[in-house]
Design a protein around this motif. Structure first.
Motif, PDB file in Angstrom:
ATOM      1  N   ASP A  17       0.696  -0.797   0.388  1.00 51.56           N
ATOM      2  CA  ASP A  17       0.127   0.111   0.262  1.00 51.56           C
ATOM      3  C   ASP A  17       0.567   1.473   0.384  1.00 51.56           C
ATOM      4  OD1 ASP A  17      -2.530   1.039   0.669  1.00 51.56           O
ATOM      5  OD2 ASP A  17      -1.662   2.063   1.792  1.00 51.56           O
ATOM      6  N   ASP A  18       0.310   2.327  -0.723  1.00 56.37           N
ATOM      7  CA  ASP A  18       0.934   3.486  -0.958  1.00 56.37           C
ATOM      8  C   ASP A  18       1.675   4.475   0.366  1.00 56.37           C
ATOM      9  OD1 ASP A  18       1.153   3.178  -4.021  1.00 56.37           O
ATOM     10  OD2 ASP A  18       0.546   4.261  -3.744  1.00 56.37           O
ATOM     11  N   ALA A  19       0.443   3.902   1.246  1.00 54.45           N
ATOM     12  CA  ALA A  19       0.892   4.999   2.564  1.00 54.45           C
ATOM     13  C   ALA A  19       1.767   4.404   3.437  1.00 54.45           C
ATOM     14  CB  ALA A  19      -0.805   4.834   3.203  1.00 54.45           C
ATOM     15  N   LEU A  20       1.644   2.947   3.158  1.00 57.73           N
ATOM     16  CA  LEU A  20       3.070   1.983   4.143  1.00 57.73           C
ATOM     17  C   LEU A  20       4.299   2.198   3.603  1.00 57.73           C
ATOM     18  CD1 LEU A  20       3.607   0.245   5.955  1.00 57.73           C
ATOM     19  CD2 LEU A  20       3.376  -2.063   4.414  1.00 57.73           C
ATOM     20  N   LEU A  21       4.448   2.330   2.248  1.00 59.46           N
ATOM     21  CA  LEU A  21       5.691   3.109   1.434  1.00 59.46           C
ATOM     22  C   LEU A  21       5.910   4.282   1.966  1.00 59.46           C
ATOM     23  CD1 LEU A  21       4.884   1.855  -2.336  1.00 59.46           C
ATOM     24  CD2 LEU A  21       6.109   0.057  -0.166  1.00 59.46           C
TER      25      LEU A  21
ATOM     26  N   LEU B 230       9.690   0.782 -11.155  1.00 59.02           N
ATOM     27  CA  LEU B 230      10.803   1.634  -9.069  1.00 59.02           C
ATOM     28  C   LEU B 230       9.984   2.496  -9.273  1.00 59.02           C
ATOM     29  CD1 LEU B 230      13.666   1.869  -7.751  1.00 59.02           C
ATOM     30  CD2 LEU B 230      14.311   3.252  -9.897  1.00 59.02           C
ATOM     31  N   ARG B 231       9.940   3.344  -8.100  1.00 53.69           N
ATOM     32  CA  ARG B 231       9.646   4.313  -7.502  1.00 53.69           C
ATOM     33  C   ARG B 231      10.303   4.658  -6.349  1.00 53.69           C
ATOM     34  NH1 ARG B 231       3.679   2.330  -6.061  1.00 53.69           N
ATOM     35  NH2 ARG B 231       3.011   4.344  -5.714  1.00 53.69           N
ATOM     36  N   TRP B 232       9.964   5.913  -6.263  1.00 56.69           N
ATOM     37  CA  TRP B 232      11.055   6.860  -4.884  1.00 56.69           C
ATOM     38  C   TRP B 232      10.192   7.458  -4.212  1.00 56.69           C
ATOM     39  CZ3 TRP B 232      11.263   7.166 -10.319  1.00 56.69           C
ATOM     40  CH2 TRP B 232      12.332   6.961 -11.081  1.00 56.69           C
ATOM     41  N   PHE B 233      10.849   7.524  -3.125  1.00 58.09           N
ATOM     42  CA  PHE B 233       9.935   8.260  -2.197  1.00 58.09           C
ATOM     43  C   PHE B 233      10.566   9.137  -1.559  1.00 58.09           C
ATOM     44  CE2 PHE B 233       6.518   4.964  -3.658  1.00 58.09           C
ATOM     45  CZ  PHE B 233       6.171   6.027  -2.646  1.00 58.09           C
ATOM     46  N   THR B 234      11.102   9.827  -1.337  1.00 57.92           N
ATOM     47  CA  THR B 234      11.302  11.429   0.169  1.00 57.92           C
ATOM     48  C   THR B 234      10.324  10.816   1.255  1.00 57.92           C
ATOM     49  OG1 THR B 234      10.302  13.227   0.131  1.00 57.92           O
ATOM     50  CG2 THR B 234      11.111  12.774  -1.137  1.00 57.92           C
ATOM     51  N   PRO B 235      10.875  11.415   2.483  1.00 55.10           N
ATOM     52  CA  PRO B 235      10.378  11.158   3.647  1.00 55.10           C
ATOM     53  C   PRO B 235       8.784  11.168   3.774  1.00 55.10           C
ATOM     54  CG  PRO B 235      12.415  11.546   4.478  1.00 55.10           C
ATOM     55  CD  PRO B 235      12.172  11.990   2.643  1.00 55.10           C
ATOM     56  N   THR B 236       8.562  12.630   2.717  1.00 55.48           N
ATOM     57  CA  THR B 236       7.597  13.317   3.061  1.00 55.48           C
ATOM     58  C   THR B 236       6.353  12.995   1.660  1.00 55.48           C
ATOM     59  OG1 THR B 236       7.826  15.599   2.123  1.00 55.48           O
ATOM     60  CG2 THR B 236       8.315  15.000   4.413  1.00 55.48           C
ATOM     61  N   THR B 237       6.924  12.889   0.583  1.00 55.09           N
ATOM     62  CA  THR B 237       6.351  12.647  -0.647  1.00 55.09           C
ATOM     63  C   THR B 237       6.765  11.714  -1.381  1.00 55.09           C
ATOM     64  OG1 THR B 237       5.385  13.732  -2.216  1.00 55.09           O
ATOM     65  CG2 THR B 237       7.116  14.444  -2.063  1.00 55.09           C
ATOM     66  N   GLU B 238       6.053  11.078  -2.475  1.00 59.48           N
ATOM     67  CA  GLU B 238       6.869   9.874  -4.190  1.00 59.48           C
ATOM     68  C   GLU B 238       6.805  11.546  -4.873  1.00 59.48           C
ATOM     69  OE1 GLU B 238       5.572   6.515  -7.238  1.00 59.48           O
ATOM     70  OE2 GLU B 238       4.111   7.643  -5.357  1.00 59.48           O
ATOM     71  N   VAL B 239       8.566  10.939  -5.404  1.00 57.12           N
ATOM     72  CA  VAL B 239       8.752  12.273  -6.336  1.00 57.12           C
ATOM     73  C   VAL B 239       9.086  11.335  -8.041  1.00 57.12           C
ATOM     74  CG1 VAL B 239       9.951  13.079  -5.176  1.00 57.12           C
ATOM     75  CG2 VAL B 239      11.519  10.823  -6.132  1.00 57.12           C
ATOM     76  N   PRO B 240       8.855  11.925  -8.947  1.00 57.15           N
ATOM     77  CA  PRO B 240       8.637  11.564 -10.530  1.00 57.15           C
ATOM     78  C   PRO B 240      10.111  10.786 -10.795  1.00 57.15           C
ATOM     79  CG  PRO B 240       9.323  13.948 -10.240  1.00 57.15           C
ATOM     80  CD  PRO B 240       8.277  13.501  -9.274  1.00 57.15           C
TER      81      PRO B 240
END
Length: 259
Positions: A31-35, A59-69
């Motif tokens: 789940d995205d919220a868990l990621l 592949l996906r990338w997340f900062t501590p606060t948000t997903e980035v493209p």
């Protein structure tokens, strides 16, 4: 639930330098919220998650606060884990991402990422920008990042950004850059809007700065240094509307996440 975890320093040959990224291989998407919670818990500038596909990996990338493209250093780190830690027997990886297909090649100890260029366009210098960065800005250009050009490398090093003021000027990311004596150009990168004050080494930023400096200097291959406290080296080669970003990685830690 247990997940494998890797902490990799990207764009460096030595641990404790370059840009740290967390890398977490998955067999299927959570789940995205868990990621996002995992990325916040890791508390590094980027956490890379990937799952296998028929052609390669998503592949996906997340900062501590948000997903980035798009994120260069976490792509480099994820590629290093795939090439060196997961028994992958090819020298080419195809990643499916929000920014389209990214192709990564292993050549000896070097990892070469084929990214889309994001050539910036001139824009007026935003009011208060020089004050917010603490150095005089000569010109600005924009494409996802605000590219801020200063007189020389010393101005890049001397900048003392007011991150609250920067976040009010633009919600995204800022590149501070200048020509260099030892490299073709140097830079620093600030992203207060993404929960990052100063990013140690920013691959995606070089998709913006490399086309700018290639045009200014009249050359297709450039040696770049991001002069953050940790520092890191990126070799950029322009090929039409693509840019190859080459660097190395150093594995710092591997273990298990328990959820």
């Amino acid at each position: 639930m247990q997940l494998p975890f890797f902490h990799v320093d990207a764009f460096t040959q030595k641990t404790l330098q370059g840009n740290p990224a967390a890398v977490i291989p998955l067999t299927a998407w959570l789940d995205d919220a868990l990621l996002q919670k995992i990325a916040a818990e890791n508390n590094v500038s980027e956490t890379a998650f990937f799952v296998p596909t028929d052609k390669g990996f998503h592949l996906r990338w997340f900062t501590p606060t948000t997903e980035v493209p798009l994120c260069g250093h976490a792509t480099l780190a994820a590629s290093s884990v795939i090439f060196n830690e997961l028994g992958f027997d090819k020298n080419l990886i195809h990643f499916e991402t929000q920014s389209g297909e990214l192709i990564v090649l292993k050549k000896g100890d070097d990892i070469i990422m084929d990214f889309p260029t994001k050539a910036p366009k001139p824009c007026p210098i935003p009011a208060g920008l020089s004050e917010a960065l603490g150095v005089p800005i000569l010109e600005t250009h924009e494409n996802h990042f605000v590219l801020c050009v200063v007189k020389n490398e010393q101005d890049v090093l001397n900048a003392t950004p007011d991150h609250n003021a920067l976040a009010k000027i633009a919600p995204g990311e800022f590149i501070l850059t200048a020509r260099s004596r030892d490299y073709d150009f140097v830079s620093r990168c600030f992203a207060p809007g993404h929960g990052i004050t100063e990013d140690p080494v920013t691959g995606a930023a070089h998709c913006v700065s490399a086309p700018y400096w290639a045009d200014k200097l009249g050359k297709a291959t450039l040696r770049a240094r991001q002069v953050s406290m940790r520092g890191g080296d990126v070799t950029c080669t322009l090929k039409g509307n693509r840019v190859e970003l080459m660097g190395q990685c150093s594995l710092f830690l591997k273990g298990t996440i328990f959820l």
